[in-house]
Design a protein around this motif. Structure first.
Motif, mmCIF file in Angstrom:
data_model
loop_
_atom_site.group_PDB
_atom_site.id
_atom_site.type_symbol
_atom_site.label_atom_id
_atom_site.label_comp_id
_atom_site.label_asym_id
_atom_site.label_seq_id
_atom_site.Cartn_x
_atom_site.Cartn_y
_atom_site.Cartn_z
ATOM 1 N N SER A 1 -8.377 17.493 12.163
ATOM 2 C CA SER A 1 -8.745 17.299 13.566
ATOM 3 C C SER A 1 -7.581 17.766 14.446
ATOM 4 O O SER A 1 -6.453 17.897 13.986
ATOM 5 C CB SER A 1 -9.110 15.832 13.863
ATOM 6 O OG SER A 1 -8.112 14.931 13.482
ATOM 7 N N ASN A 2 -7.910 18.074 15.688
ATOM 8 C CA ASN A 2 -6.905 18.504 16.664
ATOM 9 C C ASN A 2 -7.237 17.946 18.037
ATOM 10 O O ASN A 2 -8.400 17.692 18.337
ATOM 11 C CB ASN A 2 -6.798 20.033 16.718
ATOM 12 C CG ASN A 2 -7.958 20.650 17.465
ATOM 13 O OD1 ASN A 2 -9.064 20.753 16.941
ATOM 14 N ND2 ASN A 2 -7.737 21.056 18.712
ATOM 15 N N LYS A 3 -6.198 17.767 18.848
ATOM 16 C CA LYS A 3 -6.403 17.272 20.219
ATOM 17 C C LYS A 3 -5.378 17.953 21.125
ATOM 18 O O LYS A 3 -4.193 18.006 20.803
ATOM 19 C CB LYS A 3 -6.221 15.761 20.264
ATOM 20 C CG LYS A 3 -6.531 15.155 21.616
ATOM 21 C CD LYS A 3 -6.307 13.647 21.624
ATOM 22 C CE LYS A 3 -7.413 12.952 20.872
ATOM 23 N NZ LYS A 3 -7.355 11.487 21.025
ATOM 24 N N TRP A 4 -5.843 18.477 22.247
ATOM 25 C CA TRP A 4 -4.967 19.101 23.224
ATOM 26 C C TRP A 4 -4.263 18.005 24.016
ATOM 27 O O TRP A 4 -4.907 17.085 24.526
ATOM 28 C CB TRP A 4 -5.756 20.031 24.126
ATOM 29 C CG TRP A 4 -6.370 21.157 23.337
ATOM 30 C CD1 TRP A 4 -7.612 21.165 22.767
ATOM 31 C CD2 TRP A 4 -5.774 22.391 22.987
ATOM 32 N NE1 TRP A 4 -7.812 22.353 22.090
ATOM 33 C CE2 TRP A 4 -6.699 23.127 22.211
ATOM 34 C CE3 TRP A 4 -4.525 22.961 23.259
ATOM 35 C CZ2 TRP A 4 -6.419 24.388 21.707
ATOM 36 C CZ3 TRP A 4 -4.255 24.233 22.751
ATOM 37 C CH2 TRP A 4 -5.195 24.914 21.992
ATOM 38 N N TYR B 1 -8.733 12.162 14.544
ATOM 39 C CA TYR B 1 -7.379 12.058 15.060
ATOM 40 C C TYR B 1 -6.543 11.007 14.328
ATOM 41 O O TYR B 1 -5.812 10.237 14.930
ATOM 42 C CB TYR B 1 -7.402 11.784 16.578
ATOM 43 C CG TYR B 1 -8.432 12.613 17.311
ATOM 44 C CD1 TYR B 1 -8.380 14.006 17.300
ATOM 45 C CD2 TYR B 1 -9.490 12.005 17.988
ATOM 46 C CE1 TYR B 1 -9.345 14.773 17.950
ATOM 47 C CE2 TYR B 1 -10.454 12.772 18.642
ATOM 48 C CZ TYR B 1 -10.368 14.141 18.616
ATOM 49 O OH TYR B 1 -11.322 14.889 19.261
ATOM 50 N N ASP C 1 -14.460 16.107 23.601
ATOM 51 C CA ASP C 1 -15.215 16.930 22.658
ATOM 52 C C ASP C 1 -16.442 17.429 23.386
ATOM 53 O O ASP C 1 -17.072 16.696 24.128
ATOM 54 C CB ASP C 1 -15.681 16.095 21.450
ATOM 55 C CG ASP C 1 -14.519 15.755 20.561
ATOM 56 O OD1 ASP C 1 -13.956 16.692 20.000
ATOM 57 O OD2 ASP C 1 -14.187 14.573 20.461
ATOM 58 N N TYR D 1 -10.936 23.332 22.654
ATOM 59 C CA TYR D 1 -11.359 21.946 22.880
ATOM 60 C C TYR D 1 -10.778 21.039 21.810
ATOM 61 O O TYR D 1 -10.121 21.482 20.878
ATOM 62 C CB TYR D 1 -12.888 21.783 22.938
ATOM 63 C CG TYR D 1 -13.578 22.798 23.811
ATOM 64 C CD1 TYR D 1 -13.282 22.901 25.160
ATOM 65 C CD2 TYR D 1 -14.509 23.678 23.273
ATOM 66 C CE1 TYR D 1 -13.909 23.842 25.958
ATOM 67 C CE2 TYR D 1 -15.138 24.619 24.071
ATOM 68 C CZ TYR D 1 -14.831 24.700 25.411
ATOM 69 O OH TYR D 1 -15.441 25.635 26.198
ATOM 70 N N ASN D 2 -11.048 19.742 21.922
ATOM 71 C CA ASN D 2 -10.666 18.769 20.905
ATOM 72 C C ASN D 2 -11.716 18.800 19.813
ATOM 73 O O ASN D 2 -12.899 19.006 20.087
ATOM 74 C CB ASN D 2 -10.607 17.365 21.506
ATOM 75 C CG ASN D 2 -9.526 17.234 22.554
ATOM 76 O OD1 ASN D 2 -8.529 17.932 22.528
ATOM 77 N ND2 ASN D 2 -9.731 16.335 23.503
ATOM 78 N N LYS E 1 -12.914 16.494 16.405
ATOM 79 C CA LYS E 1 -12.786 15.288 15.578
ATOM 80 C C LYS E 1 -12.885 15.576 14.090
ATOM 81 O O LYS E 1 -12.390 14.809 13.281
ATOM 82 C CB LYS E 1 -13.884 14.291 15.929
ATOM 83 C CG LYS E 1 -13.778 13.701 17.294
ATOM 84 C CD LYS E 1 -14.928 12.738 17.515
ATOM 85 C CE LYS E 1 -14.932 12.199 18.917
ATOM 86 N NZ LYS E 1 -16.054 11.285 19.141
#
Length: 135
Positions: free
Chosen positions: A128-131, A105, A3, A71-72, A74
């Motif tokens: 939320s998202n995460k690559w 996440y 992040d 980006y990620n 939260k």
């Protein structure tokens, strides 16, 4: 990717988030050139936004309001389109993107593969998202 906030000097609502242009103009200084804000209705849909972003729309077939992330993230809870997305496009540079219904996440929804776009079967709440799976 960790992040991280934009380091351009201006305050931003959250890392990688672009919100409605009129509301942004009232509440924050002018965004640096790498932020692309389509705001309101966006008729050109998925074909019109730059590489490197996950983008979601409030309507099916890339219609309605659009918001995007880089980006990620939260916590996407304060962004309306992520709270009710019907269509999306992973136009990232080299990663798939994991989507979560919970902040931090949690409550995994699924992973959208790099380069894929389409409609959800129902309105999605993405908090939320995460690559992931970066090549």
């Amino acid at each position: 990717m960790p992040d991280r906030a934009d380091r351009s000097g201006g305050p931003h609502p959250a890392p990688g988030i672009v919100i409605n242009a009129q509301r942004a103009a009232r509440s924050t200084p002018r965004r640096p050139p790498h932020h692309h804000d389509f705001g309101g209705r966006h008729e050109l849909g998925a074909s019109a936004f730059p590489k490197g972003w996950l983008c979601v729309w409030s309507g099916k077939n890339f219609t309605g309001r659009m918001q995007k992330v880089k980006y990620n993230n939260k916590d996407l809870s304060r962004y309306a389109v992520f709270a009710g997305a019907w269509s999306g496009y992973n136009h990232g540079r080299k990663c798939d993107v994991a989507l979560y219904a919970g902040k931090n996440y949690t409550q995994y929804i699924g992973t959208q593969k790099l380069g894929t776009k389409g409609n959800a079967n129902h309105k999605l709440k993405i908090l939320s998202n995460k690559w992931v799976n970066c090549r």
